[in-house]
Design a protein around this motif. Structure first.
Motif, PDB file in Angstrom:
ATOM      1  N   ALA A  30       4.920  -9.722  18.964  1.00  0.00           N
ATOM      2  CA  ALA A  30       4.369  -8.555  18.272  1.00  0.00           C
ATOM      3  C   ALA A  30       4.101  -8.878  16.801  1.00  0.00           C
ATOM      4  CB  ALA A  30       5.324  -7.368  18.383  1.00  0.00           C
ATOM      5  N   LEU A  31       5.016  -9.583  16.166  1.00  0.00           N
ATOM      6  CA  LEU A  31       4.829  -9.964  14.771  1.00  0.00           C
ATOM      7  C   LEU A  31       3.655 -10.922  14.613  1.00  0.00           C
ATOM      8  CD1 LEU A  31       5.774  -9.770  11.857  1.00  0.00           C
ATOM      9  CD2 LEU A  31       7.318 -11.675  12.322  1.00  0.00           C
ATOM     10  N   PHE A  32       3.553 -11.912  15.495  1.00  0.00           N
ATOM     11  CA  PHE A  32       2.434 -12.856  15.437  1.00  0.00           C
ATOM     12  C   PHE A  32       1.105 -12.142  15.615  1.00  0.00           C
ATOM     13  CE2 PHE A  32       4.418 -17.243  16.528  1.00  0.00           C
ATOM     14  CZ  PHE A  32       5.190 -17.167  15.379  1.00  0.00           C
ATOM     15  N   VAL A  33       1.033 -11.211  16.564  1.00  0.00           N
ATOM     16  CA  VAL A  33      -0.223 -10.494  16.806  1.00  0.00           C
ATOM     17  C   VAL A  33      -0.631  -9.700  15.568  1.00  0.00           C
ATOM     18  CG1 VAL A  33      -1.239  -8.579  18.107  1.00  0.00           C
ATOM     19  CG2 VAL A  33      -0.044 -10.415  19.306  1.00  0.00           C
ATOM     20  N   ILE A  34       0.290  -8.978  14.972  1.00  0.00           N
ATOM     21  CA  ILE A  34      -0.061  -8.166  13.813  1.00  0.00           C
ATOM     22  C   ILE A  34      -0.392  -9.047  12.613  1.00  0.00           C
ATOM     23  CG2 ILE A  34       2.261  -7.724  12.910  1.00  0.00           C
ATOM     24  CD1 ILE A  34      -0.432  -5.101  13.031  1.00  0.00           C
ATOM     25  N   TYR A  35       0.376 -10.101  12.376  1.00  0.00           N
ATOM     26  CA  TYR A  35       0.137 -10.958  11.213  1.00  0.00           C
ATOM     27  C   TYR A  35      -1.156 -11.749  11.375  1.00  0.00           C
ATOM     28  CZ  TYR A  35       0.568 -14.593   7.722  1.00  0.00           C
ATOM     29  OH  TYR A  35       0.318 -15.437   6.688  1.00  0.00           O
ATOM     30  N   ILE A  39      -4.889 -11.740   9.454  1.00  0.00           N
ATOM     31  CA  ILE A  39      -5.531 -12.939   8.907  1.00  0.00           C
ATOM     32  C   ILE A  39      -6.917 -13.133   9.524  1.00  0.00           C
ATOM     33  CG2 ILE A  39      -5.372 -15.460   8.719  1.00  0.00           C
ATOM     34  CD1 ILE A  39      -3.387 -13.851   6.934  1.00  0.00           C
ATOM     35  N   VAL A  40      -7.043 -12.954  10.838  1.00  0.00           N
ATOM     36  CA  VAL A  40      -8.336 -13.094  11.511  1.00  0.00           C
ATOM     37  C   VAL A  40      -9.308 -12.019  11.018  1.00  0.00           C
ATOM     38  CG1 VAL A  40      -9.489 -12.896  13.754  1.00  0.00           C
ATOM     39  CG2 VAL A  40      -7.452 -14.306  13.523  1.00  0.00           C
ATOM     40  N   LEU A  41      -8.810 -10.813  10.807  1.00  0.00           N
ATOM     41  CA  LEU A  41      -9.652  -9.738  10.291  1.00  0.00           C
ATOM     42  C   LEU A  41     -10.186 -10.088   8.908  1.00  0.00           C
ATOM     43  CD1 LEU A  41     -10.721  -6.970  11.071  1.00  0.00           C
ATOM     44  CD2 LEU A  41      -8.677  -5.978  10.052  1.00  0.00           C
ATOM     45  N   MET A  49     -12.738  -5.360   5.198  1.00  0.00           N
ATOM     46  CA  MET A  49     -11.524  -5.422   4.379  1.00  0.00           C
ATOM     47  C   MET A  49     -11.807  -5.095   2.911  1.00  0.00           C
ATOM     48  SD  MET A  49      -9.135  -6.081   6.489  1.00  0.00           S
ATOM     49  CE  MET A  49      -7.727  -6.870   5.765  1.00  0.00           C
ATOM     50  N   ALA A  50     -13.060  -5.286   2.480  1.00  0.00           N
ATOM     51  CA  ALA A  50     -13.421  -5.049   1.082  1.00  0.00           C
ATOM     52  C   ALA A  50     -13.856  -3.612   0.818  1.00  0.00           C
ATOM     53  CB  ALA A  50     -14.528  -6.011   0.678  1.00  0.00           C
ATOM     54  N   VAL A  55     -10.316   4.094  -6.251  1.00  0.00           N
ATOM     55  CA  VAL A  55     -11.100   3.607  -7.382  1.00  0.00           C
ATOM     56  C   VAL A  55     -11.149   2.079  -7.393  1.00  0.00           C
ATOM     57  CG1 VAL A  55     -11.295   3.599  -9.891  1.00  0.00           C
ATOM     58  CG2 VAL A  55     -10.534   5.662  -8.713  1.00  0.00           C
ATOM     59  N   VAL A  56     -10.003   1.446  -7.223  1.00  0.00           N
ATOM     60  CA  VAL A  56      -9.958  -0.017  -7.252  1.00  0.00           C
ATOM     61  C   VAL A  56      -9.335  -0.620  -5.999  1.00  0.00           C
ATOM     62  CG1 VAL A  56      -9.925  -0.194  -9.767  1.00  0.00           C
ATOM     63  CG2 VAL A  56      -7.779   0.036  -8.530  1.00  0.00           C
ATOM     64  N   THR A  57      -8.786   0.175  -5.125  1.00  0.00           N
ATOM     65  CA  THR A  57      -8.077  -0.324  -3.942  1.00  0.00           C
ATOM     66  C   THR A  57      -9.039  -0.529  -2.784  1.00  0.00           C
ATOM     67  OG1 THR A  57      -6.129   0.917  -4.638  1.00  0.00           O
ATOM     68  CG2 THR A  57      -6.153   0.116  -2.378  1.00  0.00           C
ATOM     69  N   THR A  58      -8.904  -1.682  -2.145  1.00  0.00           N
ATOM     70  CA  THR A  58      -9.693  -1.960  -0.945  1.00  0.00           C
ATOM     71  C   THR A  58      -8.835  -1.724   0.290  1.00  0.00           C
ATOM     72  OG1 THR A  58      -9.077  -4.284  -0.910  1.00  0.00           O
ATOM     73  CG2 THR A  58     -11.076  -3.694  -2.153  1.00  0.00           C
ATOM     74  N   LEU A  59      -9.473  -1.667   1.431  1.00  0.00           N
ATOM     75  CA  LEU A  59      -8.765  -1.424   2.691  1.00  0.00           C
ATOM     76  C   LEU A  59      -7.764  -2.534   3.015  1.00  0.00           C
ATOM     77  CD1 LEU A  59      -8.574   0.518   5.054  1.00  0.00           C
ATOM     78  CD2 LEU A  59     -10.424  -0.717   6.154  1.00  0.00           C
ATOM     79  N   GLY A  60      -8.034  -3.738   2.526  1.00  0.00           N
ATOM     80  CA  GLY A  60      -7.142  -4.867   2.795  1.00  0.00           C
ATOM     81  C   GLY A  60      -5.737  -4.684   2.242  1.00  0.00           C
ATOM     82  N   ILE A  61      -5.617  -3.982   1.136  1.00  0.00           N
ATOM     83  CA  ILE A  61      -4.299  -3.793   0.501  1.00  0.00           C
ATOM     84  C   ILE A  61      -3.368  -2.959   1.380  1.00  0.00           C
ATOM     85  CG2 ILE A  61      -3.085  -2.878  -1.514  1.00  0.00           C
ATOM     86  CD1 ILE A  61      -4.665  -5.482  -2.027  1.00  0.00           C
TER      87      ILE A  61
END
Length: 99
Positions: A30-35, A39-41, A49-50, A55-61
């Motif tokens: 489960a941890l590998f899949v989420i992590y 990374i793949v995303l 992700m961008a 105002v300054v936060t992207t979806l990746g954060i």
């Protein structure tokens, strides 16, 4: 009282070891899949992700924070299982062994 060898060969011990491996491998997967999913995303869909969600936060954060929180949740699940199930069963098996 049983000898150490009898305890190691017992169904109870083998069942306990099997359950511990299943829990450990399941939580690790489960941890590998989420992590690695995160990374793949990042690698495959940078524009997603961008995307700005503030105002300054992207979806990746927040997704990165979610990965970290999810790892804590998995750790809590394992600790809870260990404390409530695994440790008491180990104590029972220890008590059965002759000294």
């Amino acid at each position: 009282m049983r000898s150490v060898h009898e305890t190691l060969e017992s169904h109870e011990f083998k069942s306990l070891v099997s359950r511990r491996w299943k829990i450990s491998i399941g939580l690790t997967l489960a941890l590998f899949v989420i992590y690695y999913g995160y990374i793949v995303l990042i690698a495959l869909d940078k524009s997603f992700m961008a995307k700005k969600i503030g105002v300054v936060t992207t979806l990746g954060i927040p997704l990165g924070v979610a990965v970290i929180v999810f790892s804590w949740v998995l750790t809590a699940i394992y600790v809870s299982w260990g404390n409530s199930t695994y440790d008491p069963e180990v104590a029972v098996l220890k008590d059965q062994v002759t000294k």
